[in-house]
Design a protein around this motif. Structure first.
Motif, short mmCIF file in Angstrom:
data_model
loop_
_atom_site.label_atom_id
_atom_site.label_comp_id
_atom_site.label_asym_id
_atom_site.label_seq_id
_atom_site.Cartn_x
_atom_site.Cartn_y
_atom_site.Cartn_z
N MET A 1 -17.94 -0.17 -10.22
CA MET A 1 -17.22 -1.05 -9.26
C MET A 1 -18.22 -2.03 -8.67
SD MET A 1 -14.75 -2.04 -7.32
CE MET A 1 -13.51 -0.92 -7.84
N PHE A 9 -10.20 -7.00 -4.80
CA PHE A 9 -9.26 -6.03 -4.23
C PHE A 9 -9.01 -6.30 -2.76
CE2 PHE A 9 -7.41 -2.98 -6.82
CZ PHE A 9 -8.22 -2.77 -7.90
N ILE A 13 -5.40 -7.06 -1.06
CA ILE A 13 -4.84 -6.31 0.06
C ILE A 13 -4.60 -7.23 1.24
CG2 ILE A 13 -5.35 -4.52 1.77
CD1 ILE A 13 -6.56 -2.88 -0.45
N LEU A 16 -1.51 -9.20 0.58
CA LEU A 16 -0.32 -8.36 0.76
C LEU A 16 -0.02 -8.18 2.25
CD1 LEU A 16 1.36 -7.06 -1.44
CD2 LEU A 16 0.29 -4.91 -0.90
N PHE A 20 3.26 -9.39 4.24
CA PHE A 20 4.00 -8.41 5.02
C PHE A 20 4.16 -8.89 6.46
CE2 PHE A 20 5.80 -4.41 5.78
CZ PHE A 20 5.27 -3.87 6.92
N TYR A 23 6.61 -11.75 6.55
CA TYR A 23 7.97 -11.24 6.38
C TYR A 23 8.46 -10.61 7.68
CZ TYR A 23 11.55 -7.81 5.26
OH TYR A 23 12.69 -7.06 5.28
N ARG A 27 11.55 -11.82 9.84
CA ARG A 27 12.64 -10.89 10.11
C ARG A 27 12.86 -10.80 11.61
NH1 ARG A 27 12.41 -4.70 10.10
NH2 ARG A 27 14.41 -4.30 10.98
N GLN B 14 -15.07 4.90 -18.05
CA GLN B 14 -14.50 4.34 -16.81
C GLN B 14 -13.07 3.88 -17.08
OE1 GLN B 14 -16.58 1.03 -15.06
NE2 GLN B 14 -15.39 1.19 -13.20
N SER B 290 17.82 -1.84 3.52
CA SER B 290 17.05 -2.84 2.78
C SER B 290 15.72 -3.08 3.48
CB SER B 290 17.82 -4.14 2.63
OG SER B 290 17.94 -4.77 3.87
N HIS B 291 15.73 -3.10 4.81
CA HIS B 291 14.47 -3.27 5.52
C HIS B 291 13.54 -2.09 5.27
CE1 HIS B 291 16.53 -6.25 8.40
NE2 HIS B 291 15.78 -6.89 7.55
N ILE B 294 12.14 -2.37 1.82
CA ILE B 294 11.11 -3.40 1.72
C ILE B 294 9.81 -2.92 2.36
CG2 ILE B 294 10.46 -5.70 2.55
CD1 ILE B 294 13.44 -6.46 2.13
N TYR B 295 9.94 -2.30 3.54
CA TYR B 295 8.75 -1.74 4.18
C TYR B 295 8.10 -0.70 3.28
CZ TYR B 295 9.27 -3.81 8.79
OH TYR B 295 9.32 -4.68 9.84
N PHE B 298 6.35 -2.34 0.42
CA PHE B 298 5.10 -2.92 0.87
C PHE B 298 4.03 -1.86 1.03
CE2 PHE B 298 4.79 -7.28 1.45
CZ PHE B 298 5.99 -7.80 1.91
N VAL B 301 2.99 -0.45 -2.33
CA VAL B 301 2.09 -1.35 -3.07
C VAL B 301 0.70 -1.36 -2.44
CG1 VAL B 301 1.67 -3.75 -3.68
CG2 VAL B 301 3.94 -2.80 -3.98
N CYS B 302 0.67 -1.39 -1.11
CA CYS B 302 -0.64 -1.35 -0.43
C CYS B 302 -1.39 -0.07 -0.77
CB CYS B 302 -0.44 -1.41 1.08
SG CYS B 302 -0.41 -3.07 1.71
N LEU B 305 -2.63 -0.17 -4.27
CA LEU B 305 -3.82 -1.00 -4.41
C LEU B 305 -5.05 -0.27 -3.89
CD1 LEU B 305 -2.78 -4.64 -3.51
CD2 LEU B 305 -3.77 -3.84 -5.64
N VAL B 306 -4.88 0.34 -2.72
CA VAL B 306 -6.02 1.07 -2.14
C VAL B 306 -6.44 2.20 -3.06
CG1 VAL B 306 -6.70 2.57 -0.24
CG2 VAL B 306 -5.49 0.45 0.24
N VAL B 308 -5.92 2.42 -6.30
CA VAL B 308 -6.54 1.87 -7.51
C VAL B 308 -7.99 1.50 -7.20
CG1 VAL B 308 -6.56 -0.15 -9.03
CG2 VAL B 308 -4.43 1.07 -8.63
N PHE B 309 -8.18 0.91 -6.03
CA PHE B 309 -9.51 0.53 -5.59
C PHE B 309 -10.43 1.76 -5.53
CE2 PHE B 309 -12.47 -2.24 -3.54
CZ PHE B 309 -13.12 -1.49 -2.58
N LEU B 312 -11.06 3.10 -9.02
CA LEU B 312 -12.09 2.34 -9.75
C LEU B 312 -13.47 2.65 -9.18
CD1 LEU B 312 -10.38 -1.12 -10.26
CD2 LEU B 312 -11.08 0.47 -12.02
N PHE B 313 -13.52 2.79 -7.85
CA PHE B 313 -14.80 3.07 -7.22
C PHE B 313 -15.34 4.42 -7.70
CE2 PHE B 313 -18.08 2.87 -4.13
CZ PHE B 313 -18.19 4.11 -3.54
N SER B 316 -16.20 4.41 -11.35
CA SER B 316 -17.46 3.70 -11.62
C SER B 316 -18.64 4.53 -11.14
CB SER B 316 -17.46 2.33 -10.94
OG SER B 316 -17.65 2.47 -9.55
#
Lengths: 326, 593
Positions: A1, A9, A13, A16, A20, A23, A27, B14, B290-291, B294-295, B298, B301-302, B305-306, B308-309, B312-313, B316
């Motif tokens: 890394m 990354f 983030i 994102l 958010f 949004y 809202r 890796q 729906s709210h 969506i939350y 979000f 996904v966050c 991502l964290v 995945v980060f 990878l860390f 590696s």
């Protein structure tokens, strides 16, 4: 890394989180907008709305349902166009989101209404004059009401060959469309249709109505509004109680508890009553649609022709006896 | 699966670790998100349904209480007043008035009618309207039709009596058949209790749902008793699904009206058969969902991502040291042994790096040792090679041959030349370093023959060898230098010098002893000769030139550490040089040189 990947990354983030945040803000703004309270000013035609309880109930219900705050502007002098114009402009300048107006019986009100409508939504309720094209109006089809009332008079057998009709109305509340509707059906050759404006003063109006009803040979009386209908009905009721025969039949347009009572007691033969509750409700709804830039078009509300025999029928009951908070 | 294996086969550690963990993590997160969302939706719906049910139950409680109170009023009026009174003689007005006053907030009026619609009595006192047609009223007809029951009408305007203030009230008529006693005889009648409609309105408004929801009441057939938008319904400005909703049993269900989904809760009010219906527009719930989704998306996904980060860390951290190690190995593979492997990371990788480092250093040392060993071998061999044809020994021997020939000792000369030829033949051995013990002893013998001629019988020798050792392998030119030593350092100045050479086997070892009865030396001196502290000058005195240490080195170079040369000496007694070799047949070494 490596550092580059870590930066990518962190950027993702960050992006994102920003999206958010945006949004959430949108809202929150939308929610704030949806819970926004609209300021609506109602410019009345008279000194109060006491005799328009049903109409007021409709306006207040719509305000509750649609998150609006209603401010009633009454006049010191009934049917004063100048006061109405001044009130309209003042309210428009004071931050009102929309204006409901019961325009005075004067052509001079038309242009100022158009001017104010250029800035904020204006809804015209029960206009007596023409010229409000392009402005959203909510009213009863007065012409058809007149026709229907006239048909009722005929079906009651009170429109004989030589029957005359005396149309009475309160000061500054002539209703040309209603008169046209009536005259269109009743105006036969040989039939005289005359008009009398009752004085503002209650006692003088009573005396005027009395003098009309006492005149021998006079035909039937048609009152164009609830005030003159009440006056005429009360006169007849008093005279009958006093043992005086009053051959004239009284018909009219308008509804108050007193009018209904007079109808029930045979002082009034039949009334044409508008659905004032719907009038008030739809007026506010159209105003709020105007605030939201939705397309609005003029609406006609319902009316009924009620007499003693059908006044308690369900379809007439809700108009003659509106649900009001007790 | 095979394709996957093939795909992953050539990828880096890796990549494999990252992809595996990422896929598992995403699948896990998605599964969790779906399960949680479903759980949330069903919990929310359940919670809203329960909330609605609670509201409806509360309204039912209040409404039933109100209706029961009205029914009790009617019962009281009938059972305690009417039944106990004779209308002819008694006056029921005062009791009726009491009942009315007690309940005036809830009642519009109480009235008793005869069978033909005449008013017997009424409270509040007021005249019957001339237009009132009691017998045609629905409540009157219902009471007469079913005399056992109490009847509740739908809301209507009270139109029988004149109101003192001229107002008109919306009421709900509670009517029942009664038996009126007049002058001893019983006549049928109807008791009417007009309930104030606003009271029902109040009950429903006091227990409302959230902003968008509402509660309304219908009778059993779906006719609206109360609705917050009743006026709008009558004006056709609002549409309600009252008839369909009233047909449902008690419970919660979803319906769609005018394209909008709604959650509807129905409860039947006891005795009256009225239905309390709570309506919750689903758009608010849908908006909430729906709210939430969506939350949740979000956050998912966050989190992804964290993760995945982090993935990878961590991968590696695992893979980088291995890759670094691989880089070092590639260099080592290319022949670069001067790497100092410094790898940090997990304990195992660090340990691996240190082990490889140590291995490389050891390889470096071994290679160096081999090189040195080879160099030493080459040096030794070179020395031995050089010694194979020692010019001094040759000159001396040839001189002796010439002298013998000049003096007519032809036989001795012939013998000497023959021995010299044999000596040099074995010395050369066609370039081989490993010869048989027999040849090595022959070589020593030929040397001794030559030396015995030279030293005129001053040197006596004996050579003994066990037959089994004759074919054993030995390095050449190891016995003769020892014999040379014995002659040079002892025998030269003696008259009865004796040299004994014996070759024998002990176990798997071969020993060749070269013993003399020379002056000897202290043992320390003998040890010093082997260690190199004391210089062995044998090579400098016209001998073969191969020193004691050379013999030792060559033996150890070829046969290893435990083998070699040892010297035992005692002053005035003699010296024994012992050669220790492995007893291996010569055939084992054929083809290896």
């Amino acid at each position: 890394m490596n550092r580059k990947k870590a930066l990518v990354f962190l950027l993702l983030i960050g992006l994102l989180c920003t999206t958010f945040f945006v949004y959430s803000k949108l809202r929150w703004t939308a929610k704030a907008k949806s819970s926004e309270v609209y300021e609506i000013s109602v410019v009345c035609r008279g000194k109060d709305m006491e005799d328009r309880a049903s109409l007021k109930a409709g306006i207040n219900q719509a305000a509750d349902d649609l998150s609006a705050e209603v401010n009633y502007i009454t006049l010191s002098k009934k049917n004063d166009a100048a006061q109405q114009i001044s009130a309209m402009k003042r309210e428009a300048g004071s931050g009102a989101n929309a204006i409901l107006i019961f325009p005075a019986d004067s052509e001079s009100i038309v242009e100022p209404v158009h001017q104010v409508a250029g800035k904020i939504p204006v809804v015209v309720l029960q206009p007596y004059v023409q010229g409000f094209s392009g402005i959203c109006t909510v009213s009863c089809d007065e012409f058809k009401l007149g026709e229907s009332l006239a048909q009722k008079i005929i079906s009651d057998g009170n429109a004989g060959h030589s029957a005359d009709f005396h149309i009475i109305y309160q000061a500054h509340q002539s209703n040309p469309q209603l008169i046209k509707g009536l005259a269109g059906v009743l105006g036969k050759p040989g039939v005289v249709i005359s008009e009398t404006e009752l004085p503002d003063d209650r006692d003088r109006a009573y005396d005027t109505a009395k003098s009309i009803l006492m005149q021998k040979g006079r035909g039937n009386v048609i009152a164009l509004d609830s005030g003159s209908l009440e006056t005429a009905g009360k006169v007849k009721s008093d005279l009958v109680q006093a043992g005086v025969a009053v051959p004239a039949k009284i018909y009219g347009a308008g509804r108050t508890d007193s009018v209904v009572s007079l109808l029930e007691n045979n002082a009034v033969e039949a009334v044409g009553a508008e659905d004032e509750y719907s009038l008030g409700y739809l007026g506010v709804k159209m105003a709020i649609d105007g605030i939201h830039k939705k397309s609005t078009k003029s609406i006609n509300v319902n009316y009924v022709i009620a007499d003693k025999t059908n006044m308690y029928k369900p379809q007439n009951e809700y108009i003659l006896f509106p649900f009001l908070n007790h | 699966m095979k394709m996957l294996k093939r795909f992953l086969h050539k990828k880096s550690i890796q990549f494999v670790i990252s992809i595996s963990f990422t896929v598992v993590m995403i699948l896990g997160l998605l599964l969790m998100a779906v399960l949680l969302s479903n759980q949330y939706v069903s919990s929310m719906t359940k919670s809203i349904s329960e909330n609605n049910k609670r509201t409806v139950d509360q309204i039912d409680l209040n409404l039933s209480s109100y209706l029961r109170s009205m029914m009790r009023t009617s019962d009281s009026m009938y059972y305690h007043v009417i039944k106990n009174s004779d209308l002819k003689s008694g006056n029921i007005n005062s009791q009726m008035d009491l009942l009315y006053e007690t309940n005036r907030d809830d009642l519009a009026s109480i009235a008793v009618f005869s069978d033909n619609g005449n008013v017997i009595t009424a409270e509040p006192l007021s005249g019957l309207k001339p237009s009132a047609n009691v017998k045609e009223q629905e409540w009157f007809k219902s009471a007469q039709a079913q005399i056992e029951n109490l009847h509740f009408s739908t809301p209507h305007v009270e139109n029988l009596f004149f109101a003192p203030d001229g107002s008109y009230q919306w009421v709900i008529s509670l009517s029942r058949y009664v038996e009126l006693t007049e002058d001893g005889s019983v006549h049928p009648g109807v008791l009417l209790v007009d309930m104030n409609f606003s009271r029902i309105e109040q009950i429903c408004k006091n227990n409302s749902l959230n902003t968008a929801g509402f509660v309304y009441i219908t009778d059993g057939s779906g006719e609206i008793i109360y609705h917050p938008k009743q006026s709008l319904i009558y004006s056709n400005l609002f549409h309600e699904n009252n008839r369909a909703d009233a047909k449902h049993d008690d419970g919660t269900f979803l319906e769609t009206l005018d394209g909008q989904k709604r959650l509807v809760t129905v409860k039947t009010v006891g005795y009256t058969g009225w239905k309390i219906i709570a309506v919750e527009p689903f758009q608010d719930i849908d908006t909430l969902y729906s709210h939430f989704f969506i939350y949740a998306a979000f956050i998912a996904v966050c989190v992804m991502l964290v993760l995945v980060f982090i993935n990878l860390f961590i991968s590696s951290r695992i893979a980088d040291p291995i890759e670094k190690l691989e880089g070092y190995m590639k260099k080592i593979e290319g022949g670069d042994f001067d790497q100092n492997i410094e790898v940090s990371g997990s304990y195992e990788i660090e340990h691996l790096g240190k082990a490889i480092n140590s291995m490389v250093q050891r390889i470096r040392k071994l290679m160096k040792d081999i090189i040195e060993e080879q160099e030493a071998k080459r040096r030794s061999e070179l020395n031995a090679l050089q010694a194979q044809i020692n010019p001094h020994f040759l000159y001396n021997t040839l001189d002796s041959v010439v002298w013998m020939t000049e003096n007519g000792h032809y036989k001795e000369a012939e013998c000497m030349v023959t021995s010299l030829a044999k000596f040099f033949r074995i010395s050369l051995s066609k370039g081989k370093n490993i010869i048989s013990v027999a040849d090595e002893l022959e070589h020593a013998r030929n040397y001794l023959i030559i030396q015995s001629y030279r030293y005129a019988d001053k040197v006596h020798y004996s050579i003994k060898a066990e037959p089994e050792v004759m074919n054993c392998a030995t390095i050449k030119l190891i016995v003769q230098p020892l014999v040379e030593n014995s002659i040079c350092h002892g025998m030269e100045y003696m008259d009865d010098g004796k040299i004994s050479i014996s070759a024998y086997k002990k176990g798997d070892d071969l020993y060749i002893d070269v013993a003399d009865n020379g002056p000897g030396m202290p043992q320390e001196q003998a040890d010093s000769l082997l260690s190199g502290k004391l210089q062995d000058t044998t090579g400098n005195k016209g001998g073969s030139g191969i020193g004691i240490r050379n013999i030792q080195e060559r033996i150890r170079l070829y046969f290893g550490e435990p083998y070699g040369l040892s010297i035992h000496s005692e002053p005035d007694v003699g010296t024994t040089a012992r050669i220790h070799l492995p007893a291996k047949p010569l055939d084992d070494f054929k083809g290896k040189e």
